[in-house]
Design a protein around this motif. Sequence first.
Motif, PDB file in Angstrom:
ATOM      1  N   UNK A   1       0.836  -1.196   0.000  1.00 25.28           N
ATOM      2  CA  UNK A   1       0.000   0.000   0.000  1.00 25.28           C
ATOM      3  C   UNK A   1       0.874   1.250   0.000  1.00 25.28           C
ATOM      4  N   UNK A   2       0.744   2.036  -1.055  1.00 28.26           N
ATOM      5  CA  UNK A   2       1.411   3.341  -1.176  1.00 28.26           C
ATOM      6  C   UNK A   2       2.927   3.261  -0.981  1.00 28.26           C
ATOM      7  N   UNK A   3       3.500   2.142  -1.371  1.00 27.73           N
ATOM      8  CA  UNK A   3       4.955   1.941  -1.307  1.00 27.73           C
ATOM      9  C   UNK A   3       5.510   2.178   0.097  1.00 27.73           C
ATOM     10  N   UNK A   4       4.685   1.877   1.117  1.00 22.96           N
ATOM     11  CA  UNK A   4       5.178   2.081   2.483  1.00 22.96           C
ATOM     12  C   UNK A   4       4.662   1.048   3.480  1.00 22.96           C
TER      13      UNK A   4
ATOM     14  N   UNK B   1      12.763  -0.523  -3.515  1.00 23.87           N
ATOM     15  CA  UNK B   1      12.201   0.825  -3.377  1.00 23.87           C
ATOM     16  C   UNK B   1      13.216   1.791  -2.773  1.00 23.87           C
ATOM     17  N   UNK B   2      14.058   1.294  -1.887  1.00 23.66           N
ATOM     18  CA  UNK B   2      15.046   2.149  -1.223  1.00 23.66           C
ATOM     19  C   UNK B   2      16.117   2.646  -2.186  1.00 23.66           C
ATOM     20  N   UNK B   3      16.275   1.959  -3.280  1.00 26.62           N
ATOM     21  CA  UNK B   3      17.313   2.325  -4.244  1.00 26.62           C
ATOM     22  C   UNK B   3      16.842   3.362  -5.251  1.00 26.62           C
ATOM     23  N   UNK B   4      15.555   3.740  -5.152  1.00 25.50           N
ATOM     24  CA  UNK B   4      15.003   4.728  -6.091  1.00 25.50           C
ATOM     25  C   UNK B   4      14.926   6.102  -5.448  1.00 25.50           C
TER      26      UNK B   4
END
Length: 415
Positions: free
Chosen positions: A376-379, A412-415
């Motif tokens: 959900x919402x990348x979090x 996601x952390x690498x973006x």
Amino acid sequence: MQSVFDVVVVGAGAAGLAAARDLIEAGLSVVVLEGSHRIGGRAFTEHLPDGSPFDLGCHWMHSASINPFVAIADQLGFRYDLREGYGLQWVNKHGAWLDHSAKARLSRASDEWTQAIRRSFDQGLDNSLYEATDQEGEWRDLLNYWVSLDTSVDVDQVAVGDLINYVDTNENWPVMDGYGDLVAHWARGIPVELNSMVTEIDWSRQPVRVRSTRGDLSSRFVVLTVSTGVLNEDVIRFVPQLPTSTLDAIAGLPLGNYNRIRLSIAATFFDPEIPERIVSMPVDDQPMSLNIRPYGRDCVIGLVGGRYADYLEKAGPKASRAVVLDHLRHVFGGDLLRHVKGDRQSAWRGDPLIRGAYSAAVPGQSFQRAVLSQTLHERLLFSGEATSPDQFSTCHGAALTGRRAAAEIISLSQH
């Protein structure tokens, strides 16, 4: 305690521990919040007065050739028993062991059930096993009972899609030294805050804010691994409320119940020719699988699932003990009570931090495992056995979903 992290993991079962391990190895700051006084979740080994380990939850490394805990057990020196299926099993029906003809009829009935389930699914139906299978046959009670152990619910409560989607390599290897202890040893070094109940998750923005009995924390990501039994009871408040699709998925994947009832009985009481696994089928009660002197230990373990597990758990330890004794008398006769030295049993429905055994998709809802696994919402990420597409209800399935969540966060952390 530090209050800002890259990732907060909620729950220190196999999923949460696996996620935390991979995230830490990737260099992220992580804390695991666990409401209980121990780690492991439904993987829990208790050591009894005689020194023997007793798994109240997970015990079998299912689908061993694709189960990562096999290699972990080898690395840590934990013993396990290599078996095809669940090993040799005798069935005692109405006081007599099955003869060759009865075994053949049971095998045919089991095959016909499997074919009926497949036909139903191939027709686009995700109905209940009760609707899909023969509920009038000679072996109905036994097959229904086995389903309650496999799924933790009764045949009218589980979708055929769950049985079709589950990947089973027919390699089920019990951990002789305790699956719960294996998980606990594997998790050493992972930062876990015990007795830390999460009460609220505000995921309206990043950082996500997590309120717990140990204080307020913030993080870019939260991995939520608590059971659907807990999520269905609104124990954790979400701000904003979870999407309707997620709530529907949680409701569609409730926990059933499965308990193990152990009686301490001298192994010398039993004929050495009797195999470790038998099934008792009395005339006036439902079947029960009994593990006789497992690994040579002085005990018998009875297995119950579904509504019957709920009934016995609510009735209490004395009732559960009496039922196992009745089944032993049905098979072996005699006065067994004087041979019983003690008993211990699980009670997963009553555990307020879990509230059941493992998830089973409600008829028509087997697709919800994929829905619940969506981020959900990348979090906010969900993991745990209920989110596994094909290894649900297992410890290794839960761990693999934790690794899946960790991999997504690392990306996601690498973006």
